[in-house]
Design a protein around this motif. Structure first.
Motif, mmCIF file in Angstrom:
data_model
loop_
_atom_site.group_PDB
_atom_site.id
_atom_site.type_symbol
_atom_site.label_atom_id
_atom_site.label_comp_id
_atom_site.label_asym_id
_atom_site.label_seq_id
_atom_site.Cartn_x
_atom_site.Cartn_y
_atom_site.Cartn_z
ATOM 1 N N VAL A 138 45.309 58.582 1.696
ATOM 2 C CA VAL A 138 46.670 58.979 2.063
ATOM 3 C C VAL A 138 46.957 60.340 1.437
ATOM 4 N N LEU A 139 47.946 61.034 2.003
ATOM 5 C CA LEU A 139 48.321 62.354 1.510
ATOM 6 C C LEU A 139 49.387 62.212 0.428
ATOM 7 N N PRO A 156 49.964 55.591 -10.216
ATOM 8 C CA PRO A 156 51.007 56.629 -10.281
ATOM 9 C C PRO A 156 51.411 56.945 -11.716
ATOM 10 N N ILE A 157 51.626 58.223 -11.985
ATOM 11 C CA ILE A 157 52.145 58.665 -13.256
ATOM 12 C C ILE A 157 53.567 59.172 -13.013
ATOM 13 N N GLY A 158 54.548 58.378 -13.377
ATOM 14 C CA GLY A 158 55.942 58.753 -13.147
ATOM 15 C C GLY A 158 56.343 58.602 -11.691
ATOM 16 N N ARG A 159 56.876 59.656 -11.113
ATOM 17 C CA ARG A 159 57.386 59.632 -9.729
ATOM 18 C C ARG A 159 56.348 60.271 -8.797
ATOM 19 N N VAL A 160 55.978 59.536 -7.760
ATOM 20 C CA VAL A 160 54.959 59.993 -6.811
ATOM 21 C C VAL A 160 55.457 59.758 -5.388
ATOM 22 N N SER A 161 55.167 60.702 -4.509
ATOM 23 C CA SER A 161 55.516 60.566 -3.098
ATOM 24 C C SER A 161 54.256 60.690 -2.263
ATOM 25 N N VAL A 162 54.087 59.791 -1.298
ATOM 26 C CA VAL A 162 52.933 59.839 -0.404
ATOM 27 C C VAL A 162 53.395 59.734 1.041
ATOM 28 N N ALA A 163 52.608 60.304 1.935
ATOM 29 C CA ALA A 163 52.939 60.271 3.366
ATOM 30 C C ALA A 163 52.382 58.997 3.968
ATOM 31 N N ALA A 164 53.017 57.892 3.663
ATOM 32 C CA ALA A 164 52.559 56.597 4.180
ATOM 33 C C ALA A 164 53.761 55.701 4.431
#
Length: 353
Positions: free
Chosen positions: A313-314, A345-353
């Motif tokens: 995933v991106l 994940p380390i803290g806050r992460v956003s993925v294009a899924a």
């Protein structure tokens, strides 16, 4: 299927249509697929695809080596074996019929002779590990040149040898394919004149006296491949010329993150799944894949060990700690992609899924 209107190559944006199924051995079937649009298949011999199987209770993702060669691009085949307790492969044997369409991801993988062009090869396999060897041998056979392959396959008994007829047909046409079958026991009421027993150093010396000069490709159950590695190393083989395909995890490769940034089970992380609009909270020691499943989201996954690359995933924001087993390229990582099954994940992460 209608005649091709233009030259085009299949991508996994299009489903595969099952066109034939061929029994090969007990609980083994070859499924042939074509593109509904008439597109051709272009892949490296030895690569694999991940199929999305609509089993009851939700889709299952299973990774299979492509047993056909890109030199025969009108169809893509997988030869699958249902082991005891199998769910996905058993569903295929019981339910997948001509005309059915399924989704696929890939092709992918680096286990291919195209990355190691040499004059002499030694292919060693056991069970369904024969499939990438058949694909690579077919590719060399179709090139029109005389190959130099010693092809060793081990099975429990002669009736369990997968794709034997196909291999013996090619070997009967040219002298450059030297087949060596090894079985643990003979079939009742049928004589066996080939090798019998467990593969070992003595057999290797008899089958391929010039093994030190050959590039070795190996595929099969992990205990079998370990025995092959130990046999070769014990005989002084240059192990940099040994290549194997495996879906059993080995020590992985960590993403380049600061030394002091490691997952902590006491720290909370937040994952934003941008495409679905879902925000999930989890511990930093949880994987993105586990968090997605807990949130009711489906991210396609196969091996769940960072090998097959199905769950790529991106990542659009944040930082993860990823330890994988070769299922993603350095180029993909540079472009921001991660493997959900082995990224934390380390803290806050956003993925294009």
């Amino acid at each position: 299927m209608s005649a091709f209107k233009k030259l085009a190559f299949w991508t996994d944006a299009e489903e595969l249509e099952c066109v034939t199924r061929t029994p090969e051995a007990p609980n083994v079937v070859t499924f042939s697929f074509q593109s509904p649009s008439g597109a051709l298949f272009n892949h490296e011999p030895g690569q694999f695809v991940t199929l999305e199987l609509p089993i009851p209770g939700g889709p299952a993702y299973r990774t299979y080596t492509i047993s056909s060669s890109p030199s025969r691009p009108t169809a893509l085949t997988v030869t699958v074996k249902a082991q005891e307790g199998s769910i996905g492969t058993r569903w295929m044997l019981d339910n997948l019929r001509k005309g059915a369409r399924i989704k696929a991801i890939g092709p992918t993988g680096k286990f291919s002779i195209v990355h190691h062009p040499v004059e002499k090869y030694l292919f060693i396999s056991a069970g369904s590990g024969i499939t990438p060897m058949v694909a690579m041998t077919t590719w060399l056979y179709d090139s029109g040149r005389e190959p130099d392959i010693v092809f060793i396959n081990c099975a429990r008994r002669p009736s369990d040898i997968i794709l034997r007829d196909r291999m013996e047909l090619m070997a009967s046409r040219i002298v450059g394919i030297d087949l060596k079958w090894v079985v643990e026991e003979a079939d009742p009421f049928r004589s066996w004149t080939g090798y019998r027993g467990m593969f070992n150093q003595i057999m290797l010396g008899l089958m391929a006296q010039d093994y030190l000069e050959r590039e070795v490709f190996c595929c099969g159950p992990e205990p079998f491949m370990r025995a092959v590695r130990e046999a070769l190393a014990g005989l002084g083989y240059d192990m940099s010329r040994y290549h194997q395909e495996s879906f059993a995890a080995e020590p992985g490769q960590a993403e380049d993150v600061p030394d002091d940034v490691v997952p902590n089970e006491e720290n909370q992380a937040e994952i934003i799944f941008a495409s679905s609009g879902v925000i999930a909270k989890c511990a930093e020691t949880d994987t993105l894949l586990a968090a997605a499943r807990s949130a009711g989201l489906v991210i396609p996954s196969g091996c769940s060990m960072g090998i097959c690359g199905t769950c790529k995933v991106l990542k659009t924001e944040g930082q993860v700690h990823m330890v994988h087993n070769g299922g993603i390229t350095d180029e993909d990582i540079a472009d921001g992609y991660i493997l959900a099954c082995c990224s934390r994940p380390i803290g806050r992460v956003s993925v294009a899924a």
